[in-house]
Design a protein around this motif. Structure first.
Motif, PDB file in Angstrom:
ATOM      1  N   SER A 120      41.051  42.565  41.386  1.00 15.93           N
ATOM      2  CA  SER A 120      41.640  42.294  40.186  1.00 15.93           C
ATOM      3  C   SER A 120      43.173  42.477  40.099  1.00 15.93           C
ATOM      4  CB  SER A 120      40.761  42.667  39.076  1.00 15.93           C
ATOM      5  OG  SER A 120      40.703  44.023  39.212  1.00 15.93           O
ATOM      6  N   GLU A 121      43.544  43.444  40.647  1.00 16.42           N
ATOM      7  CA  GLU A 121      44.822  44.072  40.657  1.00 16.42           C
ATOM      8  C   GLU A 121      45.217  44.968  41.706  1.00 16.42           C
ATOM      9  OE1 GLU A 121      47.788  46.453  37.561  1.00 16.42           O
ATOM     10  OE2 GLU A 121      46.135  45.178  36.648  1.00 16.42           O
ATOM     11  N   LYS A 146      48.422  41.309  39.384  1.00 20.22           N
ATOM     12  CA  LYS A 146      47.115  40.499  38.998  1.00 20.22           C
ATOM     13  C   LYS A 146      46.525  39.721  40.111  1.00 20.22           C
ATOM     14  CE  LYS A 146      46.984  41.016  34.154  1.00 20.22           C
ATOM     15  NZ  LYS A 146      46.823  40.202  32.833  1.00 20.22           N
TER      16      LYS A 146
END
Length: 267
Positions: A22-23, A28
């Motif tokens: 997700s990151e 991101k």
């Protein structure tokens, strides 16, 4: 073949999502699906991600069954590494060009290049892909438990050609975990299992999948062993046993008889 192409693209997307945090390093994660014309005759469908990437010396390995770049310890919680092997097999079967570009820490791009529909004569656009009276199994979710990876992939590809959505693994645990990860709206609608598996027999494997999903799911077994002991245990289970090798037509006919009416009515 729209069903096979759907599974190719779906598996590329699932793979991208699975290996894109997700990151990472303040950026991101993202996944992009694109379609680009290549001349007047082809379309290149690509799935891009900015995930973990793949070292250059591993690119030739990632389409093999059970190979995962970030999973040398074979932790099944990370998945089973079957998706890309099915992608490669289906692309080879259809004669579609498959390629990948990747760099560690920067992400990957998986692409499949297919003929442009505008080149297909209009009279053929509505021709069904199912031939010779074969049943249409569109959207039927089939679970396959088979510890012979070559046979498992071969059967999976054949059923995908006929519209099935296949979840395949070498054990009941594999199949249950894949069903959990893929979060399908319904199914499985049928379970196919080899009788002799490495860590369990097919009767136990089918019972485990039913216990984790739906006890009423129909199922069938196959085996090269037709000894009296095997026949007796299968008979007690109430399931049917097919002798190996099982013909493709036999499997298609069995699945057609058990296709849910809601799928048939929905087209």
């Amino acid at each position: 073949d729209r069903h096979a192409l759907d599974r190719i693209v779906r598996n590329m997307v699932i793979n991208a999502v699975r290996y894109t945090p997700s990151e990472q390093r303040g950026t991101k994660g993202h996944v992009l699906v694109s379609c680009q014309r290549r001349g007047s005759s082809r379309v290149k469908i690509s799935v891009w991600d900015n995930g973990i990437g793949i070292p250059e010396d591993r690119l030739n390995d990632i389409f093999k069954s059970y190979v995962q770049v970030d999973n040398p310890e074979r932790n099944r919680e990370k998945g089973f590494g079957l998706g890309l092997s099915i992608v490669q097999g289906l692309a080879d079967l259809l004669g579609h060009e498959l390629d990948v570009d990747s760099a560690p820490g920067r992400g990957s791009r998986f692409s499949v290049t297919v003929p442009f529909v505008g080149l297909i004569p209009p009279e053929l656009h509505e021709v069904q892909t199912v031939e010779n009276g074969d049943p249409d199994l569109t959207n039927m979710v089939v679970a396959i438990i088979e510890d012979d990876s070559d046979l498992r992939i071969e059967i999976s590809m054949r059923l995908i050609e006929h519209g099935c959505y296949v979840v395949a693994g070498e054990s009941s645990h594999d199949v249950i975990e894949q069903l959990r990860m893929e979060a399908l709206a319904s199914g499985p609608h049928f379970i196919l299992s080899d009788y002799r598996l490495e860590h369990e027999d097919g009767v136990v494997a089918i019972a485990a999948v039913r216990a984790a999903t739906d006890a009423s799911i129909p199922a069938i077994l196959w085996s090269g062993d037709t000894s009296s002991a095997v026949l007796k245990k299968v008979a007690v289970s109430g399931m049917k046993l097919l002798s190996k090798p099982v013909s493709e037509q036999t499997l298609l006919n069995i699945l057609a008889k058990h296709k849910p009416k809601a799928l048939t009515e929905g087209g």
